[in-house]
Design an enzyme around this catalytic site. Structure first.
Site, short mmCIF file in Angstrom:
data_model
loop_
_atom_site.label_atom_id
_atom_site.label_comp_id
_atom_site.label_asym_id
_atom_site.label_seq_id
_atom_site.Cartn_x
_atom_site.Cartn_y
_atom_site.Cartn_z
N SER A 182 61.41 16.20 29.76
CA SER A 182 62.12 17.11 30.67
C SER A 182 62.04 16.80 32.15
O SER A 182 62.71 17.45 32.95
CB SER A 182 61.64 18.55 30.43
OG SER A 182 62.20 19.03 29.22
N SER A 220 64.90 19.48 30.46
CA SER A 220 65.09 20.86 30.87
C SER A 220 64.98 21.08 32.38
O SER A 220 65.44 22.11 32.89
CB SER A 220 64.05 21.75 30.18
OG SER A 220 62.74 21.45 30.62
N LYS A 252 60.51 24.39 39.74
CA LYS A 252 61.16 24.72 38.48
C LYS A 252 60.72 26.14 38.09
O LYS A 252 59.57 26.53 38.34
CB LYS A 252 60.72 23.72 37.39
CG LYS A 252 61.43 23.91 36.05
CD LYS A 252 60.94 22.87 35.03
CE LYS A 252 61.69 22.97 33.71
NZ LYS A 252 61.21 21.96 32.71
#
Lengths: 99, 495, 510
Positions: free
Chosen positions: C186, C162, C83
């Site tokens: 997330s 997210s 990420k």
């Protein structure tokens, strides 16, 4: 209590954010929408409740870890300034600061 | 009673001066408060800074044990309470020399709470109470073109940011508004400076900013509520400190006398003009949005750590001074004077023990020796007269081998290295005081014979003539005679 | 490589199987890496923000050398992607923000180096950086400053957020596994909405050093993969104390979470595999606010758990609904301070023109930061500001303790807590963008365990059957007590041995 456009301006300045007039309006509406949720919190009795700043504290006292006073970092100026917007003579440049 | 009296003494044109201090002492750690970068002074810009000090994305603080150790030592030195648990908070504001956009400091719960600093001012004992001492990180430096750099930056109109100092550990020491005059405030600052350097938590170098004072000054009519204060920032010399506060006090009184109210403000002292001027106040500086730093759990200090530190700490100035008064029957004032540095106190004690003459030792260390060192701009560690030598010298004064005058000549010889052994110097220079009365009587008889005229005048009651005879006798002994003894013998012979 | 590929689709292999084939030298890390790089090159999901074939292949070669030398570690040579909130030396790091366009970190995040090919690392190969909501603020990946990531099961829908790029990439077989971060859900929510498995460990289990900070007291890294076993393999390498770098890192030894799971796989699924396991069901997680589609799938999954020997008990988490305002006070407050460093002075975006220092700050930040980030900085600054701190921030931190205490009460009645992850399946891109508060409300089932710092995971539990549901995946949320990741992974693994939801593939993917 609802926020006013003045609150938005004050907070934006504190946070060093520049909001266009239309953004101020929109932000005001959205924040007031959010703070209607927040008002529910008043109903909760929190007398004598200690704020929980660190999740682990729920299991007992948490203590800050301390390291020995030893220097182990060497000069990293060049690699740390590769993404800097403005540098001269190893200094970060900013518009003149007046005291 | 006495307090009101001493208070009224200090009124300036009928106003009472109220001063409180905030002092930033830079701690003597090797590494920074939350990063492993060096705290050394004077490195190339931004070369003593790590990812934490540059506030790079993803960097996190890790606390330096050495800084906590020093905070504990200070707390013990001022009899403060060392918090078992204290909290680091974020003080949020934007400034180019503040890389994270917040300073990690302590707000609600500081590591040291309370305590007091005691000192003597004109022989009067003063006590200034401390509110707190808290750990925090220093900011970086903003270097302004021309002024600091001697050249323009960028296309000009720019300021350069150096983060070498960012994250350096500070102990901020805050007093109650207990001081009633600029001398008292400076005396407090000097005492505090002595304490932190004595226990070694701060190098005390004011030029390099290791010991920076902010003075909160206000004036009021006696008995009235506290006046509005103005804060004089970054006083980094005792001289400027005095000048700045005196100017500020005069200025505030003039304002009030002219019917103007004092506005709370932060001011800077300009050594060139000798005046204080109001700083362009940081926008919304009022709202720092303090909250506990979620990156740092509470700082927990166990009693065992505090007690271990207490047991390992060297004797503190006020304790040592009290001991000198008790063991060497010195006055509080003399004992206080000897505390100007650890080395001075140690030097004195060696001489006092070596000579068995504490009072003389104190007089000589604070007198002749200090004068010489100051003149030569040397510290007592550099003194070319050893404690052993000064002890020997004082012994000879005590057994009246040396007159004070002769003793000074011996000291001078030791100072300049013409001779190292006190007795050898006395012999070589023939400074032994003549106190064998038969020898003296013989010399004096010769003097009387040679000065019949003066003898007449003395007998006629002329005191001046007596002095003349004493002078002749001293001259005849090349000053080695004890003047008192000479007087005695003359009186006897002329009566 | 084609000969190999002909026997099976390389990208369908689990992390565990890839590692086995690499260890057996049936595959080389270079061919595996090339295979995934080829898929990534043509991906249409907006999952990736940065790749660098040269860097990845160099790492793969290094892995092959170590494999050739006989090194046999659990993950050596297996590729993954990170990420974009994890800072990396070898790839740019933007955290999904214009503010950090072209930012290059001089150091690797601890999690990145623990997984990576460097000394002391697990030897995994990095394929690139994955799309996410700006500074991890969002639940649909629509707040990425660059482009939204799309859901492989239906590219007109969001993959969740997210960690949306991570979820989309894993679901679409663009990577065998990925890292994610979870502040308020997330990892769990995108895993649920994209039909993969993800675990958010106990707060402090994985080092936060090198994670671009959003909310320091909530942020936690975790693995996202297709199965609990693969998550266990990654978590074993990611977790562990980082005493020198992160003051909130737990001082607990790293655990091999995979060993027991691998042992369990060896035996056939027995009806008593989870005998004695008490699963608590908070009625607040099964209310009217949850879509019937989702509830149906979750209840079916719970029935499956009963078959495996688990018993279901009712528990009470009365403050669940209030966790929304509590979280959206605390997280923005911390974010408003954490994001102050983005001031255009030392790195990041600086406005081209400005009148003075303050103007530079304001223009640089307003140009560099997106709407949602700006909104949260505003909320956070407000709740910390003079006169509002006690009523908002302090009050929220007190209720946070009550929420955490409610969980401890619940755990006296059960071993793990189960429920839905998200009240709905993945929604259409753009559908909620105009209404931030609606987005906040959708986090209701993940926020309370985040506030308490508890471990939680999402396990594929079926698909929506209604028209509106569009056949989108549904995840089952499992919440464990502090440090009980092993128990969570075990419970998820046994479920996955008995079901095949986690093996389903999105049709039109890649």
């Amino acid at each position: 209590m609802a926020l006013t456009p003045h609150d938005i301006a004050r907070v934006a300045n504190l946070a060093r954010l520049e909001l266009r007039p239309d953004e101020i309006e929109q932000t005001l509406t959205q924040l007031n929408g959010f703070f209607r949720l927040v008002d529910q919190l008043e109903a909760v009795n929190t007398d004598g409740v200690v704020p929980l700043a660190h999740p682990a504290a729920i299991l007992g006292e948490v203590a800050l870890r301390l390291r020995d006073d030893i220097v182990s970092e060497t000069n990293q100026r060049d690699i740390s300034q590769t993404s800097a917007p403005a540098v001269e003579r190893g200094l970060f440049l900013v518009p003149k600061v007046i005291e | 009673m006495s307090t009101t009296a001493s208070l009224l003494d200090k009124l300036v044109n009928g106003y009472e001066v109220v001063i409180g201090f905030e002092t930033h002492t830079q701690l003597t750690t090797q590494s920074k408060l939350f990063s492993r970068a060096s705290t050394s002074f004077g490195a190339e810009p931004n070369t003593n800074a790590s990812a934490v000090d540059f506030a790079l994305p993803g960097a996190l603080p890790v606390m330096n044990k050495g800084a906590v150790q020093r905070a504990i030592e200070f707390g013990l030195a001022v009899n403060g309470h060392i918090a078992g648990s204290s909290v680091f908070a974020r003080k949020n504001y934007f400034y180019p020399d503040l890389p994270k956009g917040y300073q990690i400091s302590q707000f609600d719960i500081p590591v040291v709470q309370g305590g007091a600093v005691e000192f003597f001012l004109d022989g009067e004992k003063k006590t200034v109470r401390l509110v707190r001492a808290h750990l925090e990180e220093d900011a970086g430096k903003s270097l302004h073109e021309d002024k600091e750099l001697g050249a323009a930056l960028g296309q000009g109109g720019m300021t350069g940011i150096d983060l070498n100092r960012a994250g350096t550990p500070l102990l901020e020491i805050v007093t109650e508004p207990d001081m009633r005059g600029s001398q008292e405030a400076v005396a407090y600052a000097k005492e505090l400076h002595k304490i932190v350097t004595w226990i070694g938590i701060c190098d005390g170098n004011m030029q390099e900013g290791s010991f920076r004072c902010d003075a909160n000054v206000s004036v009021r009519k006696p008995g009235a509520a506290l006046g509005t204060r103005r804060e004089i920032k970054n006083l980094n010399s005792f001289k400027f400190m005095q000048q700045a506060m005196d100017y500020e006090i005069r200025w505030q009184i003039e304002q009030l006398e002219d019917g103007h109210a004092i506005q709370q403000a932060t001011v800077l002292f300009d050594p060139d003009t000798g005046e204080t001027r109001s700083m362009r106040s940081k926008e919304d500086a009022a709202d720092y949005r303090y909250f506990p730093d979620p990156d740092l759990p509470p700082l927990v200090i166990g009693r065992d750590w505090v007690e271990k530190t207490r047991s390992e700490m060297s004797e503190l100035p006020r304790v040592m001074a009290a001991r000198f008064v008790a063991d060497y029957s010195l006055s509080d004032y003399d004992a206080g004077q000897l505390m100007q540095s650890k080395a001075t106190a140690a030097y004195f004690e060696a001489v006092a023990v070596g000579s068995g003459q504490a009072k003389l030792a104190s007089n000589w260390v604070m007198g002749e020796l200090t004068r010489r060192l100051n003149a030569a701009e040397q510290t007592i560690e550099q003194s070319c007269v050893s404690t052993h030598q000064l002890s020997g010298l004082i012994k000879r004064i005590a057994d009246s081998t040396l007159s004070n005058n002769a003793a000074r000549q011996v000291f001078d010889a030791l100072w300049h290295g013409d001779g190292t052994d006190v007795d050898a110097i006395i012999e070589a220079k023939g400074l032994r005081q003549v106190s064998d009365s038969s020898e003296l009587e013989k010399i004096i008889d010769d003097v009387l014979a040679a000065n019949a005229k003066n003898v007449e005048q003395v007998r006629a009651g002329n005191a001046k003539a007596m002095n003349a005879l004493v002078g002749q006798a001293m001259k005849a002994t090349q000053g080695k005679a004890n003047p008192a003894q000479v007087n005695e013998i003359l009186k006897k012979k002329l009566s | 490589m084609n000969t190999v590929a002909s026997n099976f689709d390389l990208h369908d292999l689990s992390v565990f199987d890839l590692a086995a084939k690499l260890a057996a030298r049936e595959l080389s890390s270079v061919e595996v890496t090339q295979h995934f790089l080829a898929r990534i090159k043509t991906e249409q999901l907006g999952a990736f923000l940065a790749t660098d074939a040269d860097v990845s292949l160099l790492q793969a070669k290094a892995a092959d050398v170590r494999l050739a030398a006989g090194e046999r570690t659990a993950l050596l040579g297996v590729p993954l992607a990170h990420k974009d909130v994890f800072v990396t030396r070898d790839f740019p790091t933007t955290a999904g923000s214009k503010m950090l366009a072209n930012y290059r970190s001089p150091f690797d995040a601890t999690v990145v180096s623990k997984l990576g090919i460097g000394p002391g690392g697990a030897g995994m190969v990095t394929l690139g950086k994955l799309n996410c909501d700006e500074f991890a603020m969002g639940s649909g990946n629509e707040n990425s400053a660059w482009f939204p990531a799309k859901n492989p099961w239906d590219p007109t829908r969001i993959p969740g957020g997210s960690s949306g790029g991570s979820a989309a990439a894993v679901a679409a077989r663009l990577v065998p596994a990925a890292t994610g971060t979870d502040t308020g859900g997330s990892i769990r929510q995108p895993a649920s909405l994209s039909g993969i498995t993800g675990i958010k460990p106990t707060y402090g289990r994985c080092s936060r050093y090198g994670m671009v900070a959003f909310a320091s007291s909530l942020d936690q890294a975790g693995p996202m993969a297709r199965s609990a076993l693969d998550c266990a393999l990654l978590l074993s390498a990611m977790a562990g104390p980082d005493l020198d770098r992160d003051s909130t890192s737990l001082d607990m030894p790293a655990i091999n979470y995979a060993t027991e799971l691998i042992a369990a796989s060896a035996h056939n699924v027995s009806a008593t595999a989870l005998k004695g396991l008490k699963i608590g069901l908070p009625n607040q997680f099964f209310g009217a606010g949850c879509a019937p589609d989702v509830l149906a799938a979750v209840r079916a999954a719970l029935a499956e758990y009963e078959k495996l020997g688990a018993t279901l008990v009712d528990v009470d988490l009365p403050l669940t609904e209030l966790s929304i305002p509590v979280y959206y006070i605390i997280a923005p407050a911390e974010a408003s301070s954490n994001l102050s460093r983005f001031d255009g002075v030392r790195y990041g975006h600086r406005a081209a023109t400005y009148s003075d220092l303050n103007d530079m700050y304001k223009k640089s930040r307003s140009e560099g930061l997106g709407d949602e980030v700006t909104r949260r900085i505003m909320i956070g600054t407000y709740v910390l500001s003079d006169g509002y701190y006690d009523a908002h921030y302090l009050k929220a931190q007190k209720i946070r303790r009550l929420i955490a205490q409610d969980f401890q009460k619940a755990f006296t009645q059960c071993d793990i807590i189960a429920g839905p992850v998200s009240p709905t399946v993945a929604w259409k891109i753009g559908e909620k963008k105009s209404d931030p508060v609606a987005n906040y409300l959708a986090d209701i089932y993940t926020l309370s365990s985040s506030l308490a710092g508890l471990p939680g995971m999402s396990v594929p539990a079926g698909f929506a059957t209604s028209q509106a549901g569009g056949g989108m995946p549904v995840g089952l949320q499992l919440i464990g007590n502090y440090f009980n990741e092993a128990q969570l992974l075990g419970a998820a693994h046994h479920y996955q041995l008995a079901t095949d939801w986690h093996l389903r593939k999105p049709g039109g993917s890649a």
